[in-house]
Scaffold this active site. Structure first.
Site, short mmCIF file in Angstrom:
data_model
loop_
_atom_site.label_atom_id
_atom_site.label_comp_id
_atom_site.label_asym_id
_atom_site.label_seq_id
_atom_site.Cartn_x
_atom_site.Cartn_y
_atom_site.Cartn_z
N ARG A 260 0.84 -1.20 0.00
CA ARG A 260 0.00 0.00 0.00
C ARG A 260 0.88 1.25 0.00
O ARG A 260 0.60 2.23 -0.68
CB ARG A 260 -0.91 0.01 1.24
CG ARG A 260 -2.04 -1.00 1.15
CD ARG A 260 -3.07 -0.79 2.25
NE ARG A 260 -2.70 -1.43 3.49
CZ ARG A 260 -3.25 -2.57 3.95
NH1 ARG A 260 -4.18 -3.18 3.27
NH2 ARG A 260 -2.86 -3.07 5.10
N PHE B 81 -11.53 -5.01 -5.23
CA PHE B 81 -11.45 -5.86 -4.02
C PHE B 81 -10.89 -5.01 -2.86
O PHE B 81 -9.89 -5.37 -2.24
CB PHE B 81 -10.54 -7.09 -4.24
CG PHE B 81 -10.87 -7.89 -5.46
CD1 PHE B 81 -11.87 -8.85 -5.44
CD2 PHE B 81 -10.16 -7.70 -6.65
CE1 PHE B 81 -12.17 -9.61 -6.57
CE2 PHE B 81 -10.45 -8.44 -7.79
CZ PHE B 81 -11.45 -9.40 -7.75
N ASP C 197 -16.01 -3.44 -4.12
CA ASP C 197 -16.01 -4.72 -3.41
C ASP C 197 -17.42 -5.30 -3.54
O ASP C 197 -18.40 -4.55 -3.61
CB ASP C 197 -15.65 -4.53 -1.93
CG ASP C 197 -15.14 -5.81 -1.29
OD1 ASP C 197 -13.92 -5.90 -1.02
OD2 ASP C 197 -15.96 -6.72 -1.06
N SER C 198 -17.52 -6.62 -3.55
CA SER C 198 -18.85 -7.22 -3.65
C SER C 198 -19.57 -7.21 -2.31
O SER C 198 -20.77 -7.47 -2.25
CB SER C 198 -18.74 -8.66 -4.18
OG SER C 198 -17.91 -9.40 -3.33
N ALA D 200 -16.49 -7.93 -9.23
CA ALA D 200 -15.32 -7.45 -9.98
C ALA D 200 -15.45 -7.72 -11.47
O ALA D 200 -15.15 -6.85 -12.30
CB ALA D 200 -14.07 -8.14 -9.44
N CYS E 186 -3.12 -14.18 -3.36
CA CYS E 186 -2.79 -14.59 -1.99
C CYS E 186 -3.10 -16.07 -1.80
O CYS E 186 -3.18 -16.55 -0.67
CB CYS E 186 -3.52 -13.73 -0.97
SG CYS E 186 -5.29 -13.84 -1.10
N1 SAH Z 1 -7.14 -5.18 -0.77
C1 SAH Z 1 -7.72 -5.38 0.53
C2 SAH Z 1 -7.94 -6.85 0.85
C3 SAH Z 1 -8.79 -7.59 -0.15
S1 SAH Z 1 -9.55 -9.03 0.49
C4 SAH Z 1 -6.85 -4.70 1.58
O1 SAH Z 1 -5.84 -4.06 1.25
O2 SAH Z 1 -7.21 -4.77 2.75
C5 SAH Z 1 -10.58 -9.51 -0.80
C6 SAH Z 1 -11.90 -8.74 -0.93
O3 SAH Z 1 -12.50 -9.17 -2.13
C7 SAH Z 1 -12.91 -8.98 0.17
O4 SAH Z 1 -13.24 -7.75 0.76
C8 SAH Z 1 -14.14 -9.58 -0.55
O5 SAH Z 1 -15.37 -9.08 -0.04
C9 SAH Z 1 -13.93 -9.11 -1.96
N2 SAH Z 1 -14.52 -9.95 -3.02
C10 SAH Z 1 -14.60 -11.31 -3.08
N3 SAH Z 1 -15.11 -11.71 -4.26
C11 SAH Z 1 -15.38 -10.57 -4.98
C12 SAH Z 1 -15.90 -10.34 -6.29
N4 SAH Z 1 -16.25 -11.34 -7.10
N5 SAH Z 1 -16.01 -9.06 -6.71
C13 SAH Z 1 -15.65 -8.03 -5.91
N6 SAH Z 1 -15.14 -8.20 -4.66
C14 SAH Z 1 -15.01 -9.46 -4.20
#
Ligand code: SAH
Length: 395
Positions: A214, A230, A252-253, A282, A339
């Site tokens: 970040r 996400f 985010d979803s 997404a 991840c």
């Molecule tokens: N980048 C974030 C962590 C991401 S965790 C950080 O820096 O803290 C992954 C995220 O993806 C979760 O919040 C989850 O709700 C979201 N997610 C899961 N499937 C998804 C999809 N199909 N479309 C959008 N978001 C999604």
């Protein structure tokens, strides 16, 4: 106390244990002497009876998670010493007394010689997550160790293992405070403020592992239009704002995640109208982003939780990244991550390469990213390397 059971290895199957790999697979076991239940402490012995180490046994293909190598039985101070080692490392890395960061991972499972245990430190509150019954059974000793090591830096310990313990174990763990109490709080990471809700949030409440990535992002954000896909708690979004982005969209979803992102952006940049957040899938959202963004972050959840989901996961990474390559503005920068533990660095690179090739654009790698120092990788346990990222320049 009943005598320890012994797990005796098949002849010739001791090599990986002798090279300090902490996982003993069930196929390597000749026999077990004594009665064992999930989570029990056992000794692991070669076929000639020599003790290689001690660990917790489990149902499943990983039959024993070894945390102590050598013949000496771990004593009462064992966990405290392990926690001390983990804390010392974070101290040396400047995390335990940092002026502008009060959140870090204190115990990273195998990476800290405590397979099956995660402990995250949130400005006084430690959130524990046991992934093995053995670690969950020693939680009181872990709490005592945390109290002794952290002293007045410790306010509370919250156990959040109910969902992470193996369901086959049939134990009814409930989440709750093991020591003290605290309410969902606020933490600071490189000067950015975050609300963290360990009671309701994903994982232990926050994705600490993206801290350095970040920060790197903020260096590239000046005057950029940014898409943070996400976004969860929005960390990349306000890192981009901190770095001078002129527009940031967070997606985010999960509606809860978008709520958190909006709250956190408001906390850091009250009344700032550069930011907007959307609840969307997404793949849908990225269908039509045209050339709206200069900087795109793709940080999806683990697409493959198990090895048999690998090829499907790689397809997922490919499809997702292809959408970004096809639409990012010329001269754009893509931060893309995986991840999933079962996806290797090479697997991921190949998926991203194929995605780039599908777009036909010229793409260069600027950085190859990984997990930060408080998520160390035990050199004898390469499986511990899970976070992989690429920063790419798209001509
Ligand atoms: N980048 C974030 C962590 C991401 S965790 C950080 O820096 O803290 C992954 C995220 O993806 C979760 O919040 C989850 O709700 C979201 N997610 C899961 N499937 C998804 C999809 N199909 N479309 C959008 N978001 C999604």
């Amino acid at each position: 106390m009943q005598p320890l059971a012994s797990v005796i290895l098949k002849k010739g199957k001791e090599e990986s244990m002798e090279r300090f790999h902490p996982w003993l697979f069930s196929g390597a076991i000749e026999r077990i002497e004594g009665a064992v239940e999930e989570g029990d402490l056992v000794s692991v012995q070669k076929s000639d009876g020599k003790i290689i180490g001690y660990g917790h046994c489990a149902i499943g293909s990983i039959a024993v998670r070894v945390f102590s190598f050598g013949e000496n039985l771990p004593d009462d101070s064992f966990w405290k010493e392990k926690i001390e080692q983990a804390f010392r490392l974070r101290g040396k890395m400047g995390l335990t007394d940092a002026p502008d960061t009060n959140v870090y991972r204190l115990i990273h499972g195998e990476g800290d010689g405590m397979p099956g245990l995660i402990a995250d430190y949130y400005n006084g509150t430690v959130v524990l997550q046991a992934h093995s019954v053995g670690m969950w059974l020693v939680r009181e000793a872990i709490v005592e160790g945390l109290k002794a090591v952290l002293g007045n830096k410790l306010v509370a310990v919250y156990d959040k293992s109910a969902k992470t313990l193996p369901f086959k174990a049939n134990i009814e763990a409930k989440d709750g405070y093991l020591y003290g109490a605290s309410s969902a709080g606020e933490v600071v990471e490189y000067g950015n403020r975050f609300k963290v809700d360990w009671l309701e949030g994903q994982k232990t409440g926050f994705f600490i592992d993206q801290r350095d990535n970040r920060r790197l992002l903020s260096e590239y954000a000046k005057n950029k239009a940014v898409l943070n896909m996400f976004c969860y708690t929005g960390g990349f979004s306000f890192s981009a704002m901190r770095g001078g982005a002129n527009l940031v969209h967070s997606v985010d979803s999960s509606a809860k995640a978008i709520e958190l992102t909006n709250e956190n952006v408001e906390l850091n940049f009250p009344g700032d109208n550069r930011h907007e957040a959307f609840v969307a899938d997404a793949f849908d959202f990225m269908q039509e982003i045209k050339n709206k963004y200069d900087l795109i972050i793709l940080d999806p959840p683990a697409f493959a939780k198990h090895r048999n989901a690998l090829s499907q996961a790689l397809q997922g990474y490919k499809r997702l990244n292809a959408k970004a390559f096809q639409q990012i503005r010329p001269g754009g920068i893509l931060f893309t991550f995986s991840c999933s533990q079962v996806v290797t660095r090479n697997n991921f690179r190949e998926a991203v390469f194929s995605a780039a090739a599908m777009s036909g654009r010229e793409v260069r790698i600027l950085h190859q990213l990984s997990q930060p120092v408080d998520h160390p990788i035990n050199i004898y346990h390469p499986e511990g390397e899970y976070l992989k990222g690429l920063v790419l320049y798209v001509e």
